[in-house]
Design an enzyme around this catalytic site. Structure first.
Site, PDB file in Angstrom:
ATOM      1  N   LYS A   1       0.829  -1.214   0.000  1.00 49.38           N
ATOM      2  CA  LYS A   1       0.000   0.000   0.000  1.00 49.38           C
ATOM      3  C   LYS A   1       0.859   1.257   0.000  1.00 49.38           C
ATOM      4  CE  LYS A   1      -2.389  -1.360   3.591  1.00 49.38           C
ATOM      5  NZ  LYS A   1      -3.384  -1.459   4.685  1.00 49.38           N
TER       6      LYS A   1
ATOM      7  N   ASP B   1       0.239   4.801  10.494  1.00 44.44           N
ATOM      8  CA  ASP B   1      -0.527   3.645  10.017  1.00 44.44           C
ATOM      9  C   ASP B   1      -1.248   2.941  11.163  1.00 44.44           C
ATOM     10  OD1 ASP B   1      -1.342   2.059   7.832  1.00 44.44           O
ATOM     11  OD2 ASP B   1       0.095   0.493   8.372  1.00 44.44           O
TER      12      ASP B   1
ATOM     13  N   LYS C   1      -3.439   6.856   7.861  1.00 43.97           N
ATOM     14  CA  LYS C   1      -4.534   5.929   7.579  1.00 43.97           C
ATOM     15  C   LYS C   1      -5.755   6.326   8.394  1.00 43.97           C
ATOM     16  CE  LYS C   1      -4.373   1.556   9.058  1.00 43.97           C
ATOM     17  NZ  LYS C   1      -3.948   0.148   9.002  1.00 43.97           N
TER      18      LYS C   1
END
Length: 700
Positions: A117, A234, A274
């Site tokens: 990602k 994240d 995120k």
């Protein structure tokens, strides 16, 4: 036959299953949204100082409607078994071949889905624009973002050009007060790069503590001289128990990540974070804040992000650190975070402070990502129920096309082994064993939670039986002393462990079952073995902490008593009976006793489950005095370990200790969950009047 999506998101067969329209692949790689900021006097601005922050609670009706639509579709999954459904969606994941090829064909370093990602994000947005870069990675475990960034830099620039310094922070896997179900305990990358990781003064690595954010800012100032070009975040929190409240559960973490990033990032720097659904007013105000202080803000869902989940990456470019209204904003957020009971669901701004044109754009973004997610879930349900072989053939072809597109679009190429951060062999070792335990559906888990005790015990026994099948407790284990240099003390200090929540000295499935048993019976299996240490004529019992005591206090008291007795009695041997060494504190003291006080050690893996140290060294007294002095003085902070982490991890000693601990905990489980057993608390016994005590028989 190919497919097109129906309004309900279910794939309908057309004429040729082998033909895949370019738009089907393109849609996977183009899940992007860019906020269009107005220019001039109409530009989006932070509220002026005379307008209060966190002043009122409200919601946006249109966004709450989208939330209800999404939850209605997600609720259709309530009756599917979690493992079975996860396996099904993994098989259906069109990007599933990407990580396999990166690991096996390209042999990239430490490949995970997170690796894939970030590699997409780096190629789609100018997060890194030059070979000289300082990066800070928040909530980073196990370290895949770092490995991915390394691969990207070496793919784009020449080796001699690259001037990259990185640091990272995450929940500390070596701190036993961190809950095992709230952190990633995979340390295969971390243990080899420890000097680059900040776990802060309390050693927890917990960013929800504002003192740790302050410490992070100080360390970045020193390490990077204030120049931080890129921050990634994240983090996430397991929301399986409340899947409809994910956004509210993680909002404190988002505020902590944003506060950290905005304080350490340099002017002109970039930020990637995120997030999940963005329906709540608190999320809206956070996104509006980012739009006011960054030149560009994008939302991106990478092709390698599972289609049926809510995660998206918010990408913020060109930070305006000198914004005049920013200091007040950061101070207000910090003040809110400093209150542990404040959920931070209160929006940062009043409703009138958020411009209508921003709300319109935000709603469009939310609608787009909600539609993508609901279509994916509906499609997965259709595939699960229909078991359409033609559709599966189509999917196999799609996976291959997606992997080819990923490689072509992002110009993936292998790196020389010498350019990797950590030796590939070290990071590719297996993590341990997996236990095929039936987790049940959400409906079943909720029913069990409120069901009778016998049903809960049955489920625990079933899980224990699976554990027994996976573990080979008959394999002998030992520790052979082969040290050539003396053992050097390396003291690490932090916050005292209040309760034992995790351990790197036992297998993760065992620790998870321990927590479930603890929740069910309110009795801790680790104390059910009645651990003790025999010093020839005297026996010391290791007693659990009292109701008001921290776990650390109990272990500190026992080991000070033990070392005092060894120093006084000078026993030629000491025998630990069914004694668990689950903390770095205990493990470091054990290794100290093995290497500096006694000559021989013997793990006995039979029913007695003992560990014997024998042949007292002539130099033992001075070594004991030095360590006792350290153990008694914790004014500078509670001792976490007496030795360097690398002395205690990923070696013969840790392997033997893990097997030893696993064996004892499994014995405790067997006693607690046996057909004739029902857990009973251990009666506390004082060490003060213990001379020699018999093995405790019926403690269950």
């Amino acid at each position: 036959m190919s497919f097109r999506s129906s309004p309900q998101g279910k794939p309908h067969p057309m004429t040729d299953y082998q033909s895949i329209r370019p738009s089907e692949v393109e849609q996977l790689f183009e899940k992007k949204f860019h906020y269009q900021k107005p220019k001039g006097n109409k530009s989006w601005q932070l509220p002026p100082p005379d307008q209060a922050l966190f002043s009122e609670f409200y919601q946006f009706e249109a966004l709450q409607g989208l939330r209800e639509q999404l939850n209605a579709v997600k609720s259709k999954l309530n009756d599917y078994g979690v493992q079975e459904w996860s396996a099904h969606t993994n098989r259906r994941d069109p990007s599933g071949e990407v990580s396999w090829r990166l690991k096996n064909d390209t042999k990239a370093e430490f490949v995970t889905v997170a690796w894939c990602k970030l590699f997409e994000c780096l190629h789609r947005y100018p997060l890194v624009t030059k070979p000289a870069v300082n990066s800070m990675h928040l909530c980073e475990a196990p370290g895949a973002f770092i490995a991915s960034l390394n691969h990207y830099l070496h793919s784009k620039y020449e080796k001699d050009e690259i001037k990259w310094r990185w640091r990272s922070t995450t929940l500390n896997p070596y701190y036993e007060g961190n809950a095992i179900n709230q952190m990633i305990s995979d340390d295969r990358f971390i243990v080899h790069t420890l000097d680059n990781w900040f776990f802060h003064k309390d050693l927890t690595g917990n960013l929800l503590d504002v003192a740790n954010i302050d410490h992070l800012v100080e360390r970045c100032e020193v390490e990077f001289q204030g120049q931080v070009d890129l921050v990634t975040a994240d983090g996430s929190i397991d929301c399986a128990a409340q899947p409809d409240c994910q956004e509210e559960i993680v909002v404190r973490l988002f505020f902590a990540e944003v506060l950290s990033a905005l304080r350490i990032l340099s002017s002109g720097g970039n930020f990637l974070v995120k997030m999940f659904t963005l329906f709540e007013a608190c999320s809206v105000s956070l996104l509006y804040t980012l739009n006011c202080i960054f030149e560009e803000v994008h939302i991106f869902k990478p092709a390698t992000s599972k289609r049926g989940n809510s995660e998206v990456y918010v990408i913020c470019l060109n930070y305006n650190k000198d914004h005049p209204d920013l200091p007040r904003l950061l101070e207000e957020i910090k003040s809110k975070l400093a209150q542990p009971n404040d959920t931070l669901v209160m929006p940062l701004f009043a409703k009138f402070q958020i411009p209508h044109d921003f709300l319109m754009q935000h709603e469009i973004a939310c609608r787009m990502y909600m539609k993508l997610q609901t279509d994916a879930i509906e499609g997965s349900i259709y595939a699960y129920e229909s078991n359409d072989r033609h559709y599966l053939r189509h999917l196999h072809h799609l996976r291959s096309l997606v992997a080819n597109t990923y490689y072509s679009l992002y110009k993936v190429k292998p790196l020389e082994d010498s350019l990797c951060i950590v030796d590939k062999e070290a990071t590719s070792k297996a993590l341990g064993f997996q236990v095929p335990v039936y987790g049940g559906s959400y409906t079943e888990r909720e029913s069990l939670k409120h069901g009778d005790l016998l049903k809960q015990i049955y489920c625990l026994r079933r899980e224990f039986n699976q554990l027994e099948k996976c573990l080979n407790n008959r394999t002998p284990y030992s520790y052979v002393k082969n040290r050539t240099a003396p053992l050097n003390l390396h003291i690490s200090r932090g916050a005292p462990v209040q309760s034992l929540q995790s351990s790197m000295f036992a297998s993760e499935p065992i620790l998870i079952l321990r927590l479930r048993i603890l929740d069910t019976f309110e009795l801790d299996p680790v104390w059910q073995s009645a651990p003790k240490c025999q010093l020839e004529s005297k026996t010391l019992c290791y007693l659990p902490p009292t109701e008001d005591e921290a776990f650390h206090t109990a272990q500190q008291r026992f080991f000070i008593d033990l070392l005092e007795e060894v120093k006084k009695l000078k026993p030629d041997s000491i025998v630990f009976h069914k004694f668990l060494f689950l903390t770095h504190y205990a493990a470091s003291l054990l290794l100290f006793l093995i290497e500096s006080v006694y000559q021989d050690c013997c793990f006995n893996s039979n029913q007695a489950q003992t560990l014997t140290l024998s042949k007292l060294k002539d130099t033992a007294n001075s070594a004991l005095e030095q360590v006792l002095e350290l153990l008694k003085d914790e004014q500078a902070g509670a001792i976490h370990s007496l030795l360097d982490i690398k002395e205690l991890q990923k070696n013969q000693f840790s392997k033997a200790l893990i097997q030893h601990n696993n064996s004892i905990v499994m014995t405790c489980f067997r006693s607690m969950l046996g057909e004739e057993s029902f857990p009973m608390p251990v009666a506390p016994t004082s060490n003060s009047d213990v001379g020699s005590i018999q093995e405790s028989a019926a403690v269950f």
